[in-house]
Design an enzyme around this catalytic site. Sequence first.
Site, mmCIF file in Angstrom:
data_model
loop_
_atom_site.group_PDB
_atom_site.id
_atom_site.type_symbol
_atom_site.label_atom_id
_atom_site.label_comp_id
_atom_site.label_asym_id
_atom_site.label_seq_id
_atom_site.Cartn_x
_atom_site.Cartn_y
_atom_site.Cartn_z
ATOM 1 N N CYS A 71 0.574 -5.782 3.147
ATOM 2 C CA CYS A 71 0.631 -5.822 1.944
ATOM 3 C C CYS A 71 -0.061 -7.421 1.252
ATOM 4 O O CYS A 71 0.931 -8.047 1.654
ATOM 5 C CB CYS A 71 0.301 -4.564 1.009
ATOM 6 N N CYS A 75 5.149 -7.687 -4.389
ATOM 7 C CA CYS A 75 5.924 -7.193 -5.364
ATOM 8 C C CYS A 75 7.239 -6.636 -4.692
ATOM 9 O O CYS A 75 7.797 -6.837 -3.646
ATOM 10 C CB CYS A 75 5.381 -5.542 -5.260
ATOM 11 N N CYS A 78 9.091 -4.360 -2.460
ATOM 12 C CA CYS A 78 8.515 -3.473 -1.379
ATOM 13 C C CYS A 78 8.319 -3.420 0.061
ATOM 14 O O CYS A 78 8.254 -4.405 -0.027
ATOM 15 C CB CYS A 78 6.638 -2.957 -1.869
ATOM 16 N N CYS A 115 -0.436 13.272 -2.050
ATOM 17 C CA CYS A 115 -0.890 12.595 -3.072
ATOM 18 C C CYS A 115 -0.639 11.401 -1.447
ATOM 19 O O CYS A 115 0.100 10.873 -0.931
ATOM 20 C CB CYS A 115 0.654 11.581 -3.773
ATOM 21 N N CYS A 146 -4.342 13.363 -5.265
ATOM 22 C CA CYS A 146 -3.495 12.638 -5.282
ATOM 23 C C CYS A 146 -3.965 11.182 -4.500
ATOM 24 O O CYS A 146 -3.408 11.382 -3.327
ATOM 25 C CB CYS A 146 -1.830 12.430 -6.036
ATOM 26 N N CYS A 206 -1.052 9.602 -13.667
ATOM 27 C CA CYS A 206 -0.461 9.098 -13.079
ATOM 28 C C CYS A 206 0.009 8.070 -12.941
ATOM 29 O O CYS A 206 0.302 7.003 -12.067
ATOM 30 C CB CYS A 206 0.024 9.588 -11.313
ATOM 31 N N ARG A 278 8.387 13.122 -13.017
ATOM 32 C CA ARG A 278 8.667 13.133 -11.837
ATOM 33 C C ARG A 278 10.033 12.012 -11.583
ATOM 34 O O ARG A 278 9.688 11.042 -11.729
ATOM 35 C CB ARG A 278 7.369 12.966 -11.109
#
Length: 331
Positions: A71, A75, A78, A115, A146, A206, A278
């Site tokens: 990616c 972040c 991550c 998801c 999702c 979400c 969640r």
Amino acid sequence: MHAVSQAVVAQAPEQFPVHSNPPIWTVAEVLALYDLPFMDLIYRAQQVHRQHFDANAIQRSTLLSVKTGGCSEDCSYCSQSARYETDVERERLMPIDEVVAAAQVAKAKGASRFCMGAAWRGPKDSDLDKVLEMVREVKALGMQTCVTLGMLKQGQAEKLKEAGLDYYNHNLDTDKAFYGQVIKSHTHDDRLDTLSQVRDAGINVCSGGIVGMGETRRNRAAMLVQLANLPRPPESVPINHLVPVPGTPLGDLPPLDPFEFVRTIAAARIIMPTSHVRLSAGRQEMSEELQALCFLAGANSMFYGDQLLTTGNPDVSRDDALFGKLGLRAV
Ligand code: SAM
Ligand code: DTB
Ligand code: SF4
């Protein structure tokens, strides 16, 4: 006025002022929740929870990483950012038949929602077309769908809605004031922009965040306030505990105090009374007793399946045993 029980108002009226409708929460009010004696906070969270939900029912979603690693984004938590040396191998977008096969397994094991996550800044239109097909086929199995694909461009949310998407996950991740210390390649406002596109397209939102990244309690309270004060609160609010991933800048952070984690769940429950909260990443590192405290504090959803995206989650057999011991029902 906030959905505060009379009993609690009577105990501490000065801490919970009367509000207009819809309620706008302040950081000071949420910090006052965090400051309550633990037993009072949990009691209050249970009261709110039971006003809106069956306290013994837990919604279960299964995750699948349909596009892993490589990616472009920065972040700090991550495993999938191309900027850090982690054990995660970069993979191409998964073929549709493999995704559908994984969804069938998840459904057979008792997940109600599937998801699909992609390690993208956002989807290219050509990639989105393939994800739309995944959504259609998973939906046809009778599961809720999702996806979490990063930032959306104009028109993409509408296409997802047309394909039958039920939920779009896009986390605020942390307080706006702390965001730039953790995520350097996009902004908190970018996240809000995608959330408003998702909302406008009529898809359920979400959105939640991560705790244990070195933020303060005030940052945690502020993140919850930013979620609760969206034009409409998210239908689903994942609270992730950081999974420290070796090779990332946050790879060796110590865990948050467990009671502070439970307080965060309770505060989320109280200020977003009709949202599913969640209990998300970090569950593998939690004892059964800590997870039970999180459910008592108002968590009523979790990820179910041996993997999250690139890191582990408790085995389904362990989760099934925990549900049995606690008398919880999967929905
Ligand atoms: N790339 C998309 C995005 O950033 O929205 C979707 C995938 S991204 C991995 C989804 C979410 O996973 C992040 O927003 C973050 O909340 C969570 N996450 C990622 N790595 C994590 C970690 N190490 N610990 C806890 N949560 C994590
Ligand atoms: C969310 O809030 N947590 C999930 C899901 N939404 C996409 C992801 C957790 C990822 C944990 C780290 C990993 O497995 O890579
Ligand atoms: Fe990319 Fe999402 Fe990971 Fe950020 S959180 S590096 S956008 S996969």
